[in-house]
Design an enzyme around this catalytic site. Sequence first.
Site, PDB file in Angstrom:
ATOM      1  N   ALA A 122     -14.096  67.584   3.338  1.00 16.87           N
ATOM      2  CA  ALA A 122     -14.331  67.484   4.623  1.00 16.87           C
ATOM      3  C   ALA A 122     -13.066  68.109   5.541  1.00 16.87           C
ATOM      4  O   ALA A 122     -13.217  68.288   6.916  1.00 16.87           O
ATOM      5  CB  ALA A 122     -14.433  65.975   5.331  1.00 16.87           C
ATOM      6  N   ASN A 188     -12.026  58.856   1.370  1.00 14.83           N
ATOM      7  CA  ASN A 188     -12.116  60.136   0.728  1.00 14.83           C
ATOM      8  C   ASN A 188     -11.064  61.183   1.308  1.00 14.83           C
ATOM      9  O   ASN A 188     -10.403  61.758   0.461  1.00 14.83           O
ATOM     10  CB  ASN A 188     -13.505  61.038   0.512  1.00 14.83           C
ATOM     11  CG  ASN A 188     -14.493  59.947  -0.401  1.00 14.83           C
ATOM     12  OD1 ASN A 188     -13.874  59.544  -1.381  1.00 14.83           O
ATOM     13  ND2 ASN A 188     -15.727  60.017  -0.389  1.00 14.83           N
ATOM     14  N   HIS A 218     -10.467  64.935  11.932  1.00 11.25           N
ATOM     15  CA  HIS A 218      -9.525  64.970  10.932  1.00 11.25           C
ATOM     16  C   HIS A 218      -8.165  65.638  11.425  1.00 11.25           C
ATOM     17  O   HIS A 218      -8.253  66.953  11.558  1.00 11.25           O
ATOM     18  CB  HIS A 218      -9.924  65.275   9.745  1.00 11.25           C
ATOM     19  CG  HIS A 218     -11.272  64.679   9.158  1.00 11.25           C
ATOM     20  ND1 HIS A 218     -11.317  63.592   8.740  1.00 11.25           N
ATOM     21  CD2 HIS A 218     -12.467  65.272   9.262  1.00 11.25           C
ATOM     22  CE1 HIS A 218     -12.660  62.964   8.415  1.00 11.25           C
ATOM     23  NE2 HIS A 218     -13.590  64.278   8.515  1.00 11.25           N
TER      24      HIS A 218
HETATM   25  N1  LIG Z   1     -14.305  64.469  -0.182  1.00 12.00           N
HETATM   26  C1  LIG Z   1     -14.890  64.379   0.755  1.00 12.00           C
HETATM   27  O1  LIG Z   1     -14.366  64.830   1.871  1.00 12.00           O
HETATM   28  C2  LIG Z   1     -16.232  63.785   1.160  1.00 12.00           C
HETATM   29  C3  LIG Z   1     -17.198  64.003   2.126  1.00 12.00           C
HETATM   30  C4  LIG Z   1     -18.309  63.407   2.055  1.00 12.00           C
HETATM   31  C5  LIG Z   1     -18.679  62.726   0.921  1.00 12.00           C
HETATM   32  N2  LIG Z   1     -18.065  62.557  -0.131  1.00 12.00           N
HETATM   33  C6  LIG Z   1     -18.539  61.756  -1.175  1.00 12.00           C
HETATM   34  O2  LIG Z   1     -19.600  62.394  -1.686  1.00 12.00           O
HETATM   35  C7  LIG Z   1     -20.610  61.234  -1.928  1.00 12.00           C
HETATM   36  C8  LIG Z   1     -22.181  61.792  -1.839  1.00 12.00           C
HETATM   37  O3  LIG Z   1     -22.402  62.061  -0.689  1.00 12.00           O
HETATM   38  P1  LIG Z   1     -23.719  62.164   0.183  1.00 12.00           P
HETATM   39  O4  LIG Z   1     -23.686  62.813   1.465  1.00 12.00           O
HETATM   40  O5  LIG Z   1     -24.449  63.264  -0.748  1.00 12.00           O
HETATM   41  O6  LIG Z   1     -24.398  60.774  -0.137  1.00 12.00           O
HETATM   42  P2  LIG Z   1     -25.691  60.297  -0.214  1.00 12.00           P
HETATM   43  O7  LIG Z   1     -25.854  59.026  -0.281  1.00 12.00           O
HETATM   44  O8  LIG Z   1     -26.721  61.178   0.500  1.00 12.00           O
HETATM   45  O9  LIG Z   1     -26.223  60.818  -1.799  1.00 12.00           O
HETATM   46  C9  LIG Z   1     -25.475  60.047  -2.677  1.00 12.00           C
HETATM   47  C10 LIG Z   1     -26.640  60.281  -4.198  1.00 12.00           C
HETATM   48  O10 LIG Z   1     -25.854  59.841  -5.146  1.00 12.00           O
HETATM   49  C11 LIG Z   1     -26.935  58.871  -5.907  1.00 12.00           C
HETATM   50  N3  LIG Z   1     -26.136  57.849  -6.936  1.00 12.00           N
HETATM   51  C12 LIG Z   1     -25.499  56.753  -6.383  1.00 12.00           C
HETATM   52  N4  LIG Z   1     -25.039  56.098  -7.741  1.00 12.00           N
HETATM   53  C13 LIG Z   1     -25.397  57.026  -8.651  1.00 12.00           C
HETATM   54  C14 LIG Z   1     -24.933  57.010  -9.950  1.00 12.00           C
HETATM   55  N5  LIG Z   1     -24.365  55.754 -10.503  1.00 12.00           N
HETATM   56  N6  LIG Z   1     -25.663  57.964 -10.740  1.00 12.00           N
HETATM   57  C15 LIG Z   1     -26.371  58.628 -10.287  1.00 12.00           C
HETATM   58  N7  LIG Z   1     -26.348  58.865  -8.866  1.00 12.00           N
HETATM   59  C16 LIG Z   1     -26.017  58.014  -8.195  1.00 12.00           C
HETATM   60  C17 LIG Z   1     -27.745  58.060  -4.916  1.00 12.00           C
HETATM   61  O11 LIG Z   1     -28.919  57.648  -5.420  1.00 12.00           O
HETATM   62  C18 LIG Z   1     -27.781  59.338  -3.847  1.00 12.00           C
HETATM   63  O12 LIG Z   1     -28.919  60.100  -3.962  1.00 12.00           O
HETATM   64  C19 LIG Z   1     -20.157  60.125  -1.084  1.00 12.00           C
HETATM   65  O13 LIG Z   1     -20.538  58.943  -1.529  1.00 12.00           O
HETATM   66  C20 LIG Z   1     -18.694  60.351  -0.786  1.00 12.00           C
HETATM   67  O14 LIG Z   1     -17.917  59.495  -1.710  1.00 12.00           O
HETATM   68  C21 LIG Z   1     -16.787  63.353  -0.007  1.00 12.00           C
END
Ligand SMILES: NC(=O)c1ccc[n+]([C@@H]2O[C@H](COP(=O)([O-])OP(=O)(O)OC[C@H]3O[C@@H](n4cnc5c(N)ncnc54)[C@H](O)[C@@H]3O)[C@@H](O)[C@H]2O)c1
Length: 266
Positions: A122, A188, A218
């Site tokens: 982000a 994150n 941010h």
């Molecule tokens: N670094 C950053 O700035 C930043 C920003 C946004 C999101 N993220 C990370 O990215 C992740 C995903 O974001 P998103 O918007 O796609 O979330 P989301 O909730 O839309 O999708 C997450 C997906 O992962 C699946 N999942 C959960 N546990 C799992 C497992 N053990 N094995 C396989 N699949 C699994 C869920 O079923 C879901 O489909 C967030 O949880 C967050 O930790 C990081």
Amino acid sequence: MTANIAIIGFGSITRTLLASLAGNGAVRVKNIVVRPERIGAPDHSWQDARFVSSIGELEADVDTVIEAAGHAALRQHAGDVVASGRRLVLASSGALADDAFRKGLEKTARETGAEIHVVSGAIGALDALATAQIAGRQAVHYTGIKPSRAWRGTPAEHCVDLDALEAPTTFFTGSAREVARLYPANANVAATVALAGPGFDATTVSLIADPDAALNRHVVEADGVLGSFRFETTATPLSINPRTSGTTVFSILSFLNSGSNSVRLV
Ligand SMILES: NC(=O)c1ccc[n+]([C@@H]2O[C@H](COP(=O)([O-])OP(=O)(O)OC[C@H]3O[C@@H](n4cnc5c(N)ncnc54)[C@H](O)[C@@H]3O)[C@@H](O)[C@H]2O)c1
């Protein structure tokens, strides 16, 4: 060179990334790793990618595994990815505040030749943070500002009355490590700043609830031997997930295109 990739998770980031990858001849999505109970779900298909539930089932020629599934998924699969010698590219950096987990991954990666990259997600400014970090000590502060409602269901509710706020209110100041412990769902960005900069204990953080804000903001501020900078982002969220900024998806795409735009741990 063509990258053969697998993606862990089939949520907002993955679906937006896949839409953006259509027609990209340089990246082939071979596998998508989902929970076992989701294998065979009607909407779980994308071109000729094979859906699996473990790293052991990946096609042999997958060289890069993208994590976009959350902290628990990273904990579950990251060890197997680096043990297999593949390049791990992760978004859920907050999980790396657990030193034992992170150091274990790094140790295994050194043994197998795997790489570990944390995408910028982000925010931006990781290049400036990393440059200053090599030069010497720097004071790094991250401020996360979100609409008041975004903090519901977190310990912020015990610090302030989120529904009664009339002005932006700081409800937390502490280290990036404490953010990971107390606000894991919001950890994150602070973690990525910490990993690019002076680490989880030395990176300080303020979290703010803003009753008038519509979007997340941010702010990264750094002051070191090379000088100082301030980097502020206002994040437009994905239409399918207000919690995730579009920048996160495109930081992964940028990494796939250029191999840069990340913090490399190993
Ligand atoms: N670094 C950053 O700035 C930043 C920003 C946004 C999101 N993220 C990370 O990215 C992740 C995903 O974001 P998103 O918007 O796609 O979330 P989301 O909730 O839309 O999708 C997450 C997906 O992962 C699946 N999942 C959960 N546990 C799992 C497992 N053990 N094995 C396989 N699949 C699994 C869920 O079923 C879901 O489909 C967030 O949880 C967050 O930790 C990081």
